[in-house]
Write a protein that holds these residues in place. Structure first.
Motif, PDB file in Angstrom:
ATOM      1  N   SER A  55       0.905  -1.238  -0.020  1.00 46.75           N
ATOM      2  CA  SER A  55      -0.022   0.129  -0.006  1.00 46.75           C
ATOM      3  C   SER A  55       1.137   1.369  -0.012  1.00 46.75           C
ATOM      4  O   SER A  55       2.104   1.322   0.598  1.00 46.75           O
ATOM      5  CB  SER A  55      -0.810  -0.077   1.268  1.00 46.75           C
ATOM      6  OG  SER A  55      -1.564   1.315   1.447  1.00 46.75           O
ATOM      7  N   LYS A  56       0.501   2.179  -0.656  1.00 43.94           N
ATOM      8  CA  LYS A  56       1.170   3.545  -0.745  1.00 43.94           C
ATOM      9  C   LYS A  56       1.062   4.166   0.614  1.00 43.94           C
ATOM     10  O   LYS A  56       1.889   5.338   0.880  1.00 43.94           O
ATOM     11  CB  LYS A  56       0.592   4.532  -1.711  1.00 43.94           C
ATOM     12  CG  LYS A  56       0.798   3.834  -3.102  1.00 43.94           C
ATOM     13  CD  LYS A  56       0.197   4.938  -4.339  1.00 43.94           C
ATOM     14  CE  LYS A  56       0.103   4.123  -5.511  1.00 43.94           C
ATOM     15  NZ  LYS A  56      -0.466   4.829  -6.575  1.00 43.94           N
ATOM     16  N   PHE A  57       0.385   3.826   1.612  1.00 44.64           N
ATOM     17  CA  PHE A  57       0.153   4.369   2.787  1.00 44.64           C
ATOM     18  C   PHE A  57       0.696   3.528   4.061  1.00 44.64           C
ATOM     19  O   PHE A  57       0.746   4.081   5.145  1.00 44.64           O
ATOM     20  CB  PHE A  57      -1.360   4.708   3.128  1.00 44.64           C
ATOM     21  CG  PHE A  57      -1.811   5.447   1.936  1.00 44.64           C
ATOM     22  CD1 PHE A  57      -1.804   6.915   2.094  1.00 44.64           C
ATOM     23  CD2 PHE A  57      -2.720   5.143   1.135  1.00 44.64           C
ATOM     24  CE1 PHE A  57      -2.128   7.731   1.052  1.00 44.64           C
ATOM     25  CE2 PHE A  57      -3.489   5.716   0.402  1.00 44.64           C
ATOM     26  CZ  PHE A  57      -2.990   7.078   0.187  1.00 44.64           C
ATOM     27  N   PHE A  64      10.189  -1.057   2.654  1.00 49.02           N
ATOM     28  CA  PHE A  64      10.525  -2.090   1.833  1.00 49.02           C
ATOM     29  C   PHE A  64      10.886  -1.872   0.290  1.00 49.02           C
ATOM     30  O   PHE A  64      11.444  -2.355  -0.117  1.00 49.02           O
ATOM     31  CB  PHE A  64       9.617  -3.264   2.020  1.00 49.02           C
ATOM     32  CG  PHE A  64       9.889  -4.364   1.095  1.00 49.02           C
ATOM     33  CD1 PHE A  64      10.935  -5.446   1.250  1.00 49.02           C
ATOM     34  CD2 PHE A  64       9.058  -5.042   0.255  1.00 49.02           C
ATOM     35  CE1 PHE A  64      11.423  -6.386   0.798  1.00 49.02           C
ATOM     36  CE2 PHE A  64       9.551  -6.314  -0.441  1.00 49.02           C
ATOM     37  CZ  PHE A  64      10.546  -6.703  -0.114  1.00 49.02           C
ATOM     38  N   ALA A  65      10.246  -0.902   0.143  1.00 54.69           N
ATOM     39  CA  ALA A  65      10.035  -0.623  -1.363  1.00 54.69           C
ATOM     40  C   ALA A  65      11.676  -0.419  -2.080  1.00 54.69           C
ATOM     41  O   ALA A  65      11.785  -1.009  -3.037  1.00 54.69           O
ATOM     42  CB  ALA A  65       9.550   0.870  -1.730  1.00 54.69           C
ATOM     43  N   PRO A  66      12.398   0.509  -1.528  1.00 57.04           N
ATOM     44  CA  PRO A  66      13.756   0.514  -2.111  1.00 57.04           C
ATOM     45  C   PRO A  66      14.698  -0.817  -2.072  1.00 57.04           C
ATOM     46  O   PRO A  66      15.314  -1.098  -2.891  1.00 57.04           O
ATOM     47  CB  PRO A  66      14.654   1.450  -1.271  1.00 57.04           C
ATOM     48  CG  PRO A  66      13.604   1.794  -0.091  1.00 57.04           C
ATOM     49  CD  PRO A  66      12.265   1.103  -0.310  1.00 57.04           C
ATOM     50  N   ASP A  86      -4.362  -0.052  -2.578  1.00 58.04           N
ATOM     51  CA  ASP A  86      -4.968   1.067  -2.315  1.00 58.04           C
ATOM     52  C   ASP A  86      -6.359   1.273  -3.209  1.00 58.04           C
ATOM     53  O   ASP A  86      -7.270   1.894  -2.882  1.00 58.04           O
ATOM     54  CB  ASP A  86      -4.167   2.192  -2.483  1.00 58.04           C
ATOM     55  CG  ASP A  86      -2.881   2.176  -1.706  1.00 58.04           C
ATOM     56  OD1 ASP A  86      -3.046   1.615  -0.468  1.00 58.04           O
ATOM     57  OD2 ASP A  86      -1.855   2.258  -2.133  1.00 58.04           O
ATOM     58  N   GLU A  87      -6.433   0.681  -4.369  1.00 56.38           N
ATOM     59  CA  GLU A  87      -7.526   0.804  -5.488  1.00 56.38           C
ATOM     60  C   GLU A  87      -8.084  -0.625  -5.502  1.00 56.38           C
ATOM     61  O   GLU A  87      -7.553  -1.456  -5.406  1.00 56.38           O
ATOM     62  CB  GLU A  87      -7.147   1.594  -6.548  1.00 56.38           C
ATOM     63  CG  GLU A  87      -6.502   3.015  -6.359  1.00 56.38           C
ATOM     64  CD  GLU A  87      -5.841   3.656  -7.488  1.00 56.38           C
ATOM     65  OE1 GLU A  87      -6.307   3.293  -8.796  1.00 56.38           O
ATOM     66  OE2 GLU A  87      -5.033   4.503  -7.464  1.00 56.38           O
ATOM     67  N   LYS A  88      -9.358  -0.358  -5.762  1.00 57.97           N
ATOM     68  CA  LYS A  88     -10.157  -1.554  -5.957  1.00 57.97           C
ATOM     69  C   LYS A  88      -9.542  -2.777  -7.097  1.00 57.97           C
ATOM     70  O   LYS A  88      -9.507  -3.896  -6.604  1.00 57.97           O
ATOM     71  CB  LYS A  88     -11.267  -1.171  -6.659  1.00 57.97           C
ATOM     72  CG  LYS A  88     -12.811  -2.065  -5.981  1.00 57.97           C
ATOM     73  CD  LYS A  88     -14.001  -1.554  -6.640  1.00 57.97           C
ATOM     74  CE  LYS A  88     -15.296  -1.826  -5.550  1.00 57.97           C
ATOM     75  NZ  LYS A  88     -16.431  -1.231  -6.062  1.00 57.97           N
ATOM     76  N   PRO A  89      -9.055  -2.430  -8.042  1.00 54.13           N
ATOM     77  CA  PRO A  89      -8.464  -3.608  -9.057  1.00 54.13           C
ATOM     78  C   PRO A  89      -7.273  -4.137  -8.187  1.00 54.13           C
ATOM     79  O   PRO A  89      -7.219  -5.512  -8.247  1.00 54.13           O
ATOM     80  CB  PRO A  89      -7.979  -2.945 -10.168  1.00 54.13           C
ATOM     81  CG  PRO A  89      -8.751  -1.678 -10.318  1.00 54.13           C
ATOM     82  CD  PRO A  89      -8.972  -1.207  -9.045  1.00 54.13           C
ATOM     83  N   GLY A  90      -6.280  -3.574  -7.409  1.00 55.24           N
ATOM     84  CA  GLY A  90      -5.234  -3.990  -6.646  1.00 55.24           C
ATOM     85  C   GLY A  90      -5.797  -4.846  -5.781  1.00 55.24           C
ATOM     86  O   GLY A  90      -5.371  -6.016  -5.332  1.00 55.24           O
ATOM     87  N   LEU A 102      -2.008 -11.998   5.290  1.00 55.94           N
ATOM     88  CA  LEU A 102      -0.826 -12.288   5.605  1.00 55.94           C
ATOM     89  C   LEU A 102       0.013 -10.969   6.350  1.00 55.94           C
ATOM     90  O   LEU A 102       0.883 -11.062   7.116  1.00 55.94           O
ATOM     91  CB  LEU A 102      -0.016 -12.698   4.542  1.00 55.94           C
ATOM     92  CG  LEU A 102      -0.166 -13.739   3.508  1.00 55.94           C
ATOM     93  CD1 LEU A 102       0.424 -13.836   2.288  1.00 55.94           C
ATOM     94  CD2 LEU A 102       0.109 -14.923   4.624  1.00 55.94           C
ATOM     95  N   GLY A 103      -0.586  -9.920   6.030  1.00 56.02           N
ATOM     96  CA  GLY A 103       0.128  -8.592   6.570  1.00 56.02           C
ATOM     97  C   GLY A 103       0.797  -8.144   5.460  1.00 56.02           C
ATOM     98  O   GLY A 103       1.202  -8.780   4.144  1.00 56.02           O
TER      99      GLY A 103
END
Length: 163
Positions: A55-57, A64-66, A86-90, A102-103
């Protein structure tokens, strides 16, 4: 007072712009935005994929992203994808693969041509590339490889061995 540019300068400028555009558009991590893109990119591919769900938030996801991006740039034997929930399709993709339990962040390994056969785990340590590589190595223990060492998907249900 007309500005004139040499053909060599113009060709150089065009090549530089095209190269910058290509580099900006190419990433070792492919964002997968919906089920259609998942089917086209991951499910239809013969190579094995690791897909991070995040999630972007989510602070752990941001941390973890980098690491994920760096590892994707180094590990050339797998393909790497990312799904934002964060959005419905994802979110629908996350529900499809059961990662919400899972978290976040969670990684899903696809090593079978059936998208219904996969391995999913929460990322055990979001602050360490070494720990992520170790977790990925364990997940890949029985994944098949081709002659070049590239992880490929199983095409049948029979046990396979590394090629």
């Amino acid at each position: 007072n007309k500005m004139a540019f040499s053909p060599v300068f113009l060709a150089s400028l065009i090549l530089t712009l095209l190269l910058n555009q290509a580099l900006a558009g190419s990433s070792a991590v492919v964002e997968i935005k919906n089920d259609e893109e998942f089917e086209k990119l991951v499910a239809a591919d013969t190579r094995a994929w690791v897909v991070e769900f995040g999630s972007k938030f989510c602070e752990s996801c941001k941390e973890f992203a980098p690491i994920y991006k760096a590892e994707a740039g180094v590990i050339k034997t797998l393909k790497f994808g990312k799904v934002y929930i964060d959005e419905k399709p994802g979110l629908a993709l996350a529900q499809r693969f059961g990662v919400l339990n899972l978290g976040l962040p969670a990684i899903v390994l696809f090593t079978d041509t059936s998208a219904n056969s996969f391995s999913a785990q929460a990322v055990s340590d979001v602050s360490s590339g070494d720990k992520f590589r170790e977790q990925l190595t364990i997940m890949l223990t029985h994944a098949p490889r081709d002659k070049q060492g590239i992880f490929v998907k199983r095409t049948d249900r029979a046990p396979t061995q590394d090629l």
